[in-house]
Each structure stands twice: as structure tokens, then as C-alpha cells.
Write a protein that holds these residues in place. Structure first.
Motif, PDB file in Angstrom:
ATOM      1  N   MET A  11     -22.755 -32.946  25.183  1.00 24.99           N
ATOM      2  CA  MET A  11     -23.588 -32.964  23.983  1.00 24.99           C
ATOM      3  C   MET A  11     -24.880 -33.743  24.252  1.00 24.99           C
ATOM      4  SD  MET A  11     -21.773 -31.269  21.757  1.00 24.99           S
ATOM      5  CE  MET A  11     -22.320 -31.739  20.117  1.00 24.99           C
ATOM      6  N   SER A  12     -24.759 -34.939  24.831  1.00 25.99           N
ATOM      7  CA  SER A  12     -25.954 -35.725  25.128  1.00 25.99           C
ATOM      8  C   SER A  12     -25.808 -36.580  26.382  1.00 25.99           C
ATOM      9  CB  SER A  12     -26.310 -36.625  23.933  1.00 25.99           C
ATOM     10  OG  SER A  12     -25.230 -37.495  23.623  1.00 25.99           O
ATOM     11  N   ALA A  13     -24.685 -36.485  27.054  1.00 26.60           N
ATOM     12  CA  ALA A  13     -24.481 -37.269  28.275  1.00 26.60           C
ATOM     13  C   ALA A  13     -25.426 -36.811  29.377  1.00 26.60           C
ATOM     14  CB  ALA A  13     -23.030 -37.143  28.741  1.00 26.60           C
ATOM     15  N   LYS A  14     -25.769 -37.737  30.267  1.00 29.12           N
ATOM     16  CA  LYS A  14     -26.682 -37.413  31.354  1.00 29.12           C
ATOM     17  C   LYS A  14     -26.004 -36.592  32.442  1.00 29.12           C
ATOM     18  CE  LYS A  14     -29.405 -41.647  30.685  1.00 29.12           C
ATOM     19  NZ  LYS A  14     -29.830 -42.922  31.301  1.00 29.12           N
ATOM     20  N   SER A  15     -24.722 -36.839  32.663  1.00 29.92           N
ATOM     21  CA  SER A  15     -23.990 -36.120  33.702  1.00 29.92           C
ATOM     22  C   SER A  15     -22.497 -36.182  33.412  1.00 29.92           C
ATOM     23  CB  SER A  15     -24.283 -36.717  35.076  1.00 29.92           C
ATOM     24  OG  SER A  15     -23.454 -36.131  36.075  1.00 29.92           O
ATOM     25  N   LEU A  16     -21.780 -35.101  33.793  1.00 24.93           N
ATOM     26  CA  LEU A  16     -20.323 -35.063  33.645  1.00 24.93           C
ATOM     27  C   LEU A  16     -19.624 -35.208  34.991  1.00 24.93           C
ATOM     28  CD1 LEU A  16     -19.896 -32.147  31.059  1.00 24.93           C
ATOM     29  CD2 LEU A  16     -19.884 -34.606  30.620  1.00 24.93           C
ATOM     30  N   GLU A  17     -20.381 -35.528  36.016  1.00 25.37           N
ATOM     31  CA  GLU A  17     -19.814 -35.640  37.356  1.00 25.37           C
ATOM     32  C   GLU A  17     -18.728 -36.724  37.385  1.00 25.37           C
ATOM     33  OE1 GLU A  17     -21.234 -36.193  42.012  1.00 25.37           O
ATOM     34  OE2 GLU A  17     -22.680 -36.436  40.365  1.00 25.37           O
ATOM     35  N   GLY A  18     -17.568 -36.369  37.923  1.00 29.00           N
ATOM     36  CA  GLY A  18     -16.455 -37.296  38.023  1.00 29.00           C
ATOM     37  C   GLY A  18     -15.644 -37.433  36.756  1.00 29.00           C
ATOM     38  N   GLY A  19     -15.991 -36.687  35.702  1.00 29.55           N
ATOM     39  CA  GLY A  19     -15.330 -36.837  34.420  1.00 29.55           C
ATOM     40  C   GLY A  19     -13.995 -36.116  34.315  1.00 29.55           C
ATOM     41  N   TYR A  20     -13.168 -36.590  33.386  1.00 29.39           N
ATOM     42  CA  TYR A  20     -11.861 -35.996  33.114  1.00 29.39           C
ATOM     43  C   TYR A  20     -11.778 -35.716  31.617  1.00 29.39           C
ATOM     44  CZ  TYR A  20      -6.792 -35.290  33.055  1.00 29.39           C
ATOM     45  OH  TYR A  20      -5.532 -34.753  32.905  1.00 29.39           O
ATOM     46  N   LEU A  21     -11.451 -34.487  31.267  1.00 28.32           N
ATOM     47  CA  LEU A  21     -11.340 -34.100  29.863  1.00 28.32           C
ATOM     48  C   LEU A  21      -9.999 -34.537  29.302  1.00 28.32           C
ATOM     49  CD1 LEU A  21     -12.418 -32.475  27.372  1.00 28.32           C
ATOM     50  CD2 LEU A  21     -11.192 -30.503  28.332  1.00 28.32           C
ATOM     51  N   MET A  22     -10.043 -35.305  28.206  1.00 32.24           N
ATOM     52  CA  MET A  22      -8.815 -35.687  27.504  1.00 32.24           C
ATOM     53  C   MET A  22      -8.256 -34.470  26.778  1.00 32.24           C
ATOM     54  SD  MET A  22      -8.609 -38.848  28.331  1.00 32.24           S
ATOM     55  CE  MET A  22      -7.402 -39.575  27.222  1.00 32.24           C
ATOM     56  N   LEU A  23      -6.956 -34.507  26.501  1.00 36.03           N
ATOM     57  CA  LEU A  23      -6.280 -33.373  25.865  1.00 36.03           C
ATOM     58  C   LEU A  23      -7.012 -32.977  24.573  1.00 36.03           C
ATOM     59  CD1 LEU A  23      -3.776 -31.541  26.153  1.00 36.03           C
ATOM     60  CD2 LEU A  23      -2.581 -33.144  24.632  1.00 36.03           C
ATOM     61  N   THR A  24      -7.395 -31.697  24.492  1.00 36.42           N
ATOM     62  CA  THR A  24      -8.225 -31.220  23.383  1.00 36.42           C
ATOM     63  C   THR A  24      -7.684 -29.911  22.825  1.00 36.42           C
ATOM     64  OG1 THR A  24     -10.167 -32.194  24.458  1.00 36.42           O
ATOM     65  CG2 THR A  24     -10.570 -30.598  22.698  1.00 36.42           C
ATOM     66  N   GLU A  25      -7.675 -29.782  21.510  1.00 41.95           N
ATOM     67  CA  GLU A  25      -7.251 -28.540  20.862  1.00 41.95           C
ATOM     68  C   GLU A  25      -8.385 -27.509  20.919  1.00 41.95           C
ATOM     69  OE1 GLU A  25      -6.291 -29.619  16.899  1.00 41.95           O
ATOM     70  OE2 GLU A  25      -4.371 -30.566  17.409  1.00 41.95           O
ATOM     71  N   LEU A  26      -7.995 -26.252  21.099  1.00 44.39           N
ATOM     72  CA  LEU A  26      -8.962 -25.156  21.106  1.00 44.39           C
ATOM     73  C   LEU A  26      -8.602 -24.178  19.994  1.00 44.39           C
ATOM     74  CD1 LEU A  26      -9.284 -24.479  24.934  1.00 44.39           C
ATOM     75  CD2 LEU A  26     -10.862 -25.742  23.466  1.00 44.39           C
ATOM     76  N   HIS A  27      -9.618 -23.768  19.240  1.00 46.19           N
ATOM     77  CA  HIS A  27      -9.424 -22.874  18.098  1.00 46.19           C
ATOM     78  C   HIS A  27     -10.014 -21.494  18.384  1.00 46.19           C
ATOM     79  CE1 HIS A  27      -8.093 -26.348  15.761  1.00 46.19           C
ATOM     80  NE2 HIS A  27      -9.105 -27.015  16.313  1.00 46.19           N
ATOM     81  N   GLY A  28      -9.749 -20.559  17.477  1.00 50.12           N
ATOM     82  CA  GLY A  28     -10.180 -19.182  17.664  1.00 50.12           C
ATOM     83  C   GLY A  28     -11.665 -18.976  17.456  1.00 50.12           C
ATOM     84  N   PRO A  29     -12.134 -17.730  17.655  1.00 50.45           N
ATOM     85  CA  PRO A  29     -13.566 -17.428  17.563  1.00 50.45           C
ATOM     86  C   PRO A  29     -14.126 -17.466  16.151  1.00 50.45           C
ATOM     87  CG  PRO A  29     -12.309 -15.416  17.918  1.00 50.45           C
ATOM     88  CD  PRO A  29     -11.342 -16.554  18.042  1.00 50.45           C
ATOM     89  N   VAL A  30     -13.260 -17.394  15.138  1.00 51.16           N
ATOM     90  CA  VAL A  30     -13.740 -17.394  13.756  1.00 51.16           C
ATOM     91  C   VAL A  30     -13.911 -18.836  13.268  1.00 51.16           C
ATOM     92  CG1 VAL A  30     -13.285 -16.661  11.395  1.00 51.16           C
ATOM     93  CG2 VAL A  30     -12.546 -15.224  13.311  1.00 51.16           C
ATOM     94  N   PRO A  31     -15.111 -19.232  12.881  1.00 49.50           N
ATOM     95  CA  PRO A  31     -15.318 -20.599  12.387  1.00 49.50           C
ATOM     96  C   PRO A  31     -14.420 -20.898  11.189  1.00 49.50           C
ATOM     97  CG  PRO A  31     -17.419 -19.517  12.798  1.00 49.50           C
ATOM     98  CD  PRO A  31     -16.371 -18.458  12.930  1.00 49.50           C
ATOM     99  N   GLY A  32     -13.851 -22.073  11.185  1.00 47.90           N
ATOM    100  CA  GLY A  32     -12.981 -22.458  10.075  1.00 47.90           C
ATOM    101  C   GLY A  32     -11.520 -22.154  10.307  1.00 47.90           C
ATOM    102  N   ASP A  33     -11.199 -21.366  11.336  1.00 55.62           N
ATOM    103  CA  ASP A  33      -9.802 -21.065  11.651  1.00 55.62           C
ATOM    104  C   ASP A  33      -9.189 -22.290  12.323  1.00 55.62           C
ATOM    105  OD1 ASP A  33      -7.352 -20.098  12.365  1.00 55.62           O
ATOM    106  OD2 ASP A  33      -8.092 -18.509  13.679  1.00 55.62           O
ATOM    107  N   SER A  34      -8.236 -22.927  11.679  1.00 58.33           N
ATOM    108  CA  SER A  34      -7.647 -24.165  12.188  1.00 58.33           C
ATOM    109  C   SER A  34      -6.483 -23.925  13.148  1.00 58.33           C
ATOM    110  CB  SER A  34      -7.166 -25.038  11.020  1.00 58.33           C
ATOM    111  OG  SER A  34      -6.188 -24.351  10.253  1.00 58.33           O
TER     112      SER A  34
END
Length: 354
Positions: A120-143
């Protein structure tokens, strides 16, 4: 002097030989429901080397919420608000946007898909690890949670280190698949390069000629062109219990190509011109370095007639370009001449400039 990157005779022969060849239905359209989809989500990346955006209040709130869910609650101020000041100075965390492409055939529970990560605004993602994140469908608002993403980020391009990929980083948690049958019918969607009324009607005719696709006693065909993009196909009784088999057989159906090719494509960077075999032009006379190139119309003195054995009532652009090449007209001039023909409405076809 650069010559135009076009061997007219070869291209003309190529177009003539393929203009009426047959192709498979799968080459020009798809079945609705068989298209890619996108899962999305927002998460936190940790383990950065001081290139994060931990000073952002949005990131701090997300981090505080994540810590709370993990059982580490941040203190509140007298007003009951989370004390985000406790997280100031965190430089190794960043808020990111996640996208996962679900293939056209859908995804089953347990499938692993690649995950694209964008800061979003970080200078670099090099070396980063993504914490467990939920992924939703293509329709906005679908939980609905369709997938969970996590893992080490690989930077695809060091120059653009704000984006990266987690190979197999998304695990599908809920089956994601579009239905391809509705009310006993399939809907064919033409590819953008073949979306014309001529093509959809050609598809309708070819499908209805297949004896295996009969509706029984009815004389009505199974296919019906709706517009220049869609063709509706009713599943025949013989395939009613196996629509997947019908879809497979249907997409292998042979379809004749359109009878004309009236497209001209110009790539100015590569100095290339591709001329459809059926592109006609009005009677014109082109003067270049004291040489007159004439196509159609009345003859004048000191002219080079283009393809004298051809039908002069329907002069072709390919013949003109061939004559220009014979006279070693520079590529840039040939392209300008084609553009002027279009400007003067003397080119009867579609001109595409890339």
C-alpha cells in the motif's frame, strides 16, 4: 533506407489459403462460466528490513487488531480507544493488497494457487512474510472466505520491489466454480477478436448442421445467435444426462472462417503492415518521387499500373503496397500513404494502428 516489413505476395497467399479454412469452436469463443475470477484481500507483511509503513495509522490499527485476535491485546486510553502509540516506530511491517487468480475451470478445496502481493505504501517488500490472511470473492461485500494466504514473498523485479509473489501461497478453503449450465442451456461468448454478427450467425449455422445435436422431432436448431457476442445453445436430449460431454463435443465443432478479411494492422515502431486479402481501395493515383502509381480509374501518362490482370473495379490495398515495395518506397512513406487513404475514405476496411 528501411523497407516495409511486408512481403505482400506471401501474406496475400497466406490470407487466401486460410480465409476459408475451418477452425474449432473453442478457438473463437468460450462457454459462459468458464472464465477466470479473482480473489482478493488485505493483510500484513512482517520481517521487512526497515522498509515498511508501520507509522501509518491504518497499518497500526490492522496490526493491533491482528495482535488482539492472537491473544495479545493492546491497552486502551481513558476513552476506550486502542493506544496505537504503543506501535509507533514499527518499521518492519506493511499493509498489503492481495490478489489470486482462479483459473477458468474453477478451484477445489485444498488447491494451492499463486498469490500476488502489492504494498500500500511500503518502500519495499523484499524479505517479507505474509501473515495468515482471508481472501474473499470477486464481488465487493461478499464476506465468504474462499481462501487463506500466507508465506514468504518473492520479488519478481528488484526495480519494483513493492510487488511480489507467493508461489502456492493461497489455499482454497471453499470450492469456487461458476455454473456453465442454466435451464438446460449453454451460453457461448465470442472472443473479442471474433465478436461480430457475421461470426455469431456462422457459429449458429454450423452448430445447427450437426446431426448429433438434434432436438428430436422439432425442426428448430439447438443454437440461436442472440447478438454479436452471444450464442445460446440448448442441450440436446441425447446429452441431457451428461452436459459436460456435450460441452466437450460442442467446443470441438468445426466452424468456417468469415468469407472476408478487411483489416489492416500497422505497427509503426516495427515498421510493419499486415493487409487482409479482401481490403479494397477506391481508384487512386499515388505520386512518389516523380513516379505515379495508379490503381483503378482512367489511365494517365507516365504511370505504373498495379496488377493489370486484376479486376480494376475492385482494386486491392495489397496490390498497391506490393507496387510501393517494388519501387523501394521507404516504409515510413508506405505507412503514411495507407493512413492518407483512410483519411480520404478511400480505404474500405478497418485500420488498426498499434
Amino acid at each position: 533506407m528501411k523497407n516495409i516489413l511486408l512481403t505482400t505476395a506471401c501474406l496475400l497467399g497466406l490470407f487466401a489459403s486460410t480465409a476459408r479454412a475451418e477452425i474449432k469452436l473453442s478457438d473463437v469463443c468460450r462457454i459462459k462460466g468458464q472464465e477466470e475470477n479473482t480473489l482478493h484481500g488485505m493483510g500484513l507483511v512482517v520481517g521487512l528490513k526497515g522498509t515498511g509503513d508501520g507509522d501509518s495509522k491504518t497499518t497500526m490499527r490492522a496490526l493491533a487488531r491482528y495482535m488482539e485476535l492472537m491473544g495479545h491485546r493492546i491497552g486502551n486510553d481513558p476513552k476506550g480507544q486502542t493506544m496505537l502509540d504503543e506501535l509507533k516506530g514499527v518499521k518492519n511491517v506493511a499493509m498489503v493488497f492481495l490478489t489470486v487468480t482462479v483459473p477458468a475451470g474453477g478451484a477445489q478445496q485444498g488447491d494451492l494457487l499463486d498469490c500476488k502481493v502489492s504494498a500500500m505504501s511500503a518502500k519495499s517488500l523484499e524479505g517479507g512474510y505474509l501473515m495468515l490472511t482471508e481472501l474473499h470473492g470477486p464481488v465487493p461485500g461478499d464476506s465468504t472466505v474462499y481462501g487463506l494466504a500466507k508465506g514468504q514473498i518473492s520479488i519478481d523485479d528488484i526495480v519494483r520491489s513493492q510487488t511480489g509473489t507467493i508461489s502456492g501461497g493461497c489455499q482454497v478453503e471453499k470450492k469456487f466454480q461458476n455454473e456453465f449450465v442454466k435451464d438446460g442451456k449453454l451460453l457461448l461468448v465470442m472472443n473479442k477478436d471474433h465478436a461480430t454478427f457475421q461470426m455469431t450467425n456462422l457459429v449458429e449455422q454450423n452448430i445447427n448442421r450437426e446431426r448429433d445435436f438434434s432436438l428430436g422431432s422439432s425442426n428448430e436448431g439447438v443454437a440461436r445467435a442472440i447478438d454479436q457476442v452471444r450464442v445460446q445453445v440448448t442441450i440436446p436430449p441425447t446429452y441431457a444426462d451428461n452436459p459436460a460431454l456435450f460441452a466437450s463435443v460442442l467446443m470441438e465443432t468445426r466452424v468456417g472462417r468469415p468469407q472476408t478479411d478487411t483489416t489492416v494492422i500497422i505497427n509503426e515502431r516495427k515498421l510493419a503492415v499486415i493487409v487482409g486479402a479482401d481490403v479494397e481501395i477506391g481508384p487512386v493515383a499515388v505520386m512518389h518521387k516523380n513516379r505515379l502509381i495508379q490503381v483503378g480509374g482512367e489511365q494517365v501518362n507516365q504511370f505504373v499500373e498495379v496488377n493489370p490482370s486484376a479486376d480494376t473495379q475492385k482494386p486491392k490495398l495489397a496490390a498497391l503496397v506490393d507496387a510501393l515495395n517494388t519501387l523501394k518506397v521507404p516504409a515510413e512513406d508506405v505507412i503514411d500513404i495507407v493512413k492518407m487513404l483512410k483519411h480520404k475514405r478511400a480505404l474500405y476496411g478497418e485500420l488498426i494502428i498499434e
